[in-house]
Design a protein around this motif. Sequence first.
Motif, PDB file in Angstrom:
ATOM      1  N   SER A 238      -2.288   3.630   7.561  1.00  0.00           N
ATOM      2  CA  SER A 238      -2.931   2.338   7.294  1.00  0.00           C
ATOM      3  C   SER A 238      -2.738   1.424   8.500  1.00  0.00           C
ATOM      4  CB  SER A 238      -2.326   1.692   6.044  1.00  0.00           C
ATOM      5  OG  SER A 238      -2.604   2.467   4.888  1.00  0.00           O
TER       6      SER A 238
ATOM      7  N   SER B 236      -9.183  -0.136   6.148  1.00  0.00           N
ATOM      8  CA  SER B 236      -8.222   0.612   6.952  1.00  0.00           C
ATOM      9  C   SER B 236      -6.823   0.698   6.334  1.00  0.00           C
ATOM     10  CB  SER B 236      -8.117  -0.002   8.350  1.00  0.00           C
ATOM     11  OG  SER B 236      -7.607  -1.323   8.278  1.00  0.00           O
ATOM     12  N   VAL B 237      -6.683   0.198   5.115  1.00  0.00           N
ATOM     13  CA  VAL B 237      -5.400   0.259   4.398  1.00  0.00           C
ATOM     14  C   VAL B 237      -5.598   1.085   3.138  1.00  0.00           C
ATOM     15  CG1 VAL B 237      -3.593  -1.071   3.237  1.00  0.00           C
ATOM     16  CG2 VAL B 237      -4.670  -1.974   5.310  1.00  0.00           C
ATOM     17  N   ARG B 238      -4.631   1.957   2.868  1.00  0.00           N
ATOM     18  CA  ARG B 238      -4.716   2.807   1.669  1.00  0.00           C
ATOM     19  C   ARG B 238      -4.892   1.981   0.410  1.00  0.00           C
ATOM     20  NH1 ARG B 238      -0.422   6.279   3.800  1.00  0.00           N
ATOM     21  NH2 ARG B 238       1.071   5.042   2.618  1.00  0.00           N
ATOM     22  N   ALA B 239      -5.740   2.443  -0.471  1.00  0.00           N
ATOM     23  CA  ALA B 239      -5.943   1.745  -1.743  1.00  0.00           C
ATOM     24  C   ALA B 239      -4.690   1.877  -2.590  1.00  0.00           C
ATOM     25  CB  ALA B 239      -7.133   2.338  -2.473  1.00  0.00           C
TER      26      ALA B 239
ATOM     27  N   GLY C 103      -6.817   4.784   6.794  1.00  0.00           N
ATOM     28  CA  GLY C 103      -7.069   4.350   5.420  1.00  0.00           C
ATOM     29  C   GLY C 103      -6.641   5.372   4.390  1.00  0.00           C
ATOM     30  N   LYS C 104      -6.254   6.574   4.888  1.00  0.00           N
ATOM     31  CA  LYS C 104      -5.770   7.614   3.986  1.00  0.00           C
ATOM     32  C   LYS C 104      -4.425   8.132   4.456  1.00  0.00           C
ATOM     33  CE  LYS C 104      -6.932  12.139   2.013  1.00  0.00           C
ATOM     34  NZ  LYS C 104      -7.914  13.260   1.991  1.00  0.00           N
ATOM     35  N   ASP C 105      -4.393   8.694   5.660  1.00  0.00           N
ATOM     36  CA  ASP C 105      -3.133   9.217   6.206  1.00  0.00           C
ATOM     37  C   ASP C 105      -2.273   8.101   6.816  1.00  0.00           C
ATOM     38  OD1 ASP C 105      -3.882  11.912   5.617  1.00  0.00           O
ATOM     39  OD2 ASP C 105      -5.178  11.873   7.371  1.00  0.00           O
TER      40      ASP C 105
ATOM     41  N   CYS D 185       3.334   1.981   2.313  1.00  0.00           N
ATOM     42  CA  CYS D 185       3.854   2.358   3.635  1.00  0.00           C
ATOM     43  C   CYS D 185       5.357   2.044   3.710  1.00  0.00           C
ATOM     44  CB  CYS D 185       3.117   1.608   4.741  1.00  0.00           C
ATOM     45  SG  CYS D 185       1.338   1.939   4.795  1.00  0.00           S
TER      46      CYS D 185
ATOM     47  N   ASP E 258       3.551   5.603   9.035  1.00  0.00           N
ATOM     48  CA  ASP E 258       2.469   5.697   8.045  1.00  0.00           C
ATOM     49  C   ASP E 258       1.703   4.383   7.926  1.00  0.00           C
ATOM     50  OD1 ASP E 258       4.409   4.177   6.828  1.00  0.00           O
ATOM     51  OD2 ASP E 258       4.630   5.457   5.057  1.00  0.00           O
ATOM     52  N   GLY E 259       2.160   3.358   8.657  1.00  0.00           N
ATOM     53  CA  GLY E 259       1.479   2.065   8.667  1.00  0.00           C
ATOM     54  C   GLY E 259       1.645   1.399  10.016  1.00  0.00           C
TER      55      GLY E 259
ATOM     56  N   ALA F 242       0.820  -1.213   0.000  1.00  0.00           N
ATOM     57  CA  ALA F 242       0.000   0.000   0.000  1.00  0.00           C
ATOM     58  C   ALA F 242       0.853   1.262   0.000  1.00  0.00           C
ATOM     59  CB  ALA F 242      -0.919  -0.006   1.219  1.00  0.00           C
TER      60      ALA F 242
END
Length: 347
Positions: A267, A344-347, A263-265, A177, A238-239, A175
């Motif tokens: 994950s 909850s994880v960035r796309a 999910g954005k800033d 991170c 960031d993760g 993702a």
Amino acid sequence: MTTMKDIATATGVSISTVSLVLNGRDAGRVNRLTAAQVRDTAQRLGYISNPLARSLRTGRTRILGFVSEHIATTPFAGGIILGAQEAAIALGYMLLTVNADNQRAEADSIAMLARYGVDGVLYAKMSNQYTDVPQALVDYPLVLVDATDKQGRFSSIEPDEFTIGLDATARLIAAGCRRIAYIGAPDTTFAQHGRFAGYRQALDNGNIQFDDRLVVNVDDDETALRAVSDLFDREHPDGFFCFNDARAWYVYECAARRGLIIGKDVSVIGVDNHQIFAQTLIPRLTTVELPHYEMGYWATMKLVSLIEGGVPDTLVMPQTTTPLPPLDATVPAQIHCALIEKASVRA
């Protein structure tokens, strides 16, 4: 009530032939076509076997004991019992479950199972761990669930803790991170070692240098929230890979206080797929599901294979989230745990 004599008359064979077929002892003794005819006739006439008579004849009760510690009263781990029950029914056994929360209760429960004449026992623990098997169980066919015998004497099944950490951290790397924190548990926790090792291996695989400043091992208390809060301000991850879903809540709380969007800033991935945390946190928590149902099902198949020398080839396997290991897997057998994608994880 339909009897073996009725089936013998209807098929034109002897009562002894019917007995061999209906008791599963016809292989090599009864012609396959004849055996099939006997079974079809028994089903058509509604024949129901007599478990008591069979137990007197074979010395087996077809009852399995299940000794649990807290599992029977813990909703999200109850899948172990469900899996064991469904496997037992599919194999023609009844499961007798007892909950033992201390040594005295455990001893009383085992004594009760002995009075019922169980053919074998499943011995289950909460939270994967090494354990001492009670002396009263060592002479039974025995399989441990979510636990491993310290002396390595008995078959057992457990989650693959290493791949939990590996898969979760690899997903965060995929993702995007790069500063991935690990919110772990005290080192005395059995699963901590495997999950942390998987975390470190995934970082290595992703060419990300391990940084111990991104690791905090905490209990479930107020000091844990402070430790995660300090980590946010000090290291700006960031993760987050969290030892369990409960620890992921600390990350959600700290992010909200700082105006960060999960999910954005940042994950986040947890472990358990706990019905409270994973289903109520917003956004929904991506998590690794522990294979409770699968462990219960596999353990029962393994136990019956020890009792009978194998399980029927005709057994229809259930649809499971993750594949079951072979019954001859090395001890302890391990089940790969599925990563459940949510939000909850960035796309």
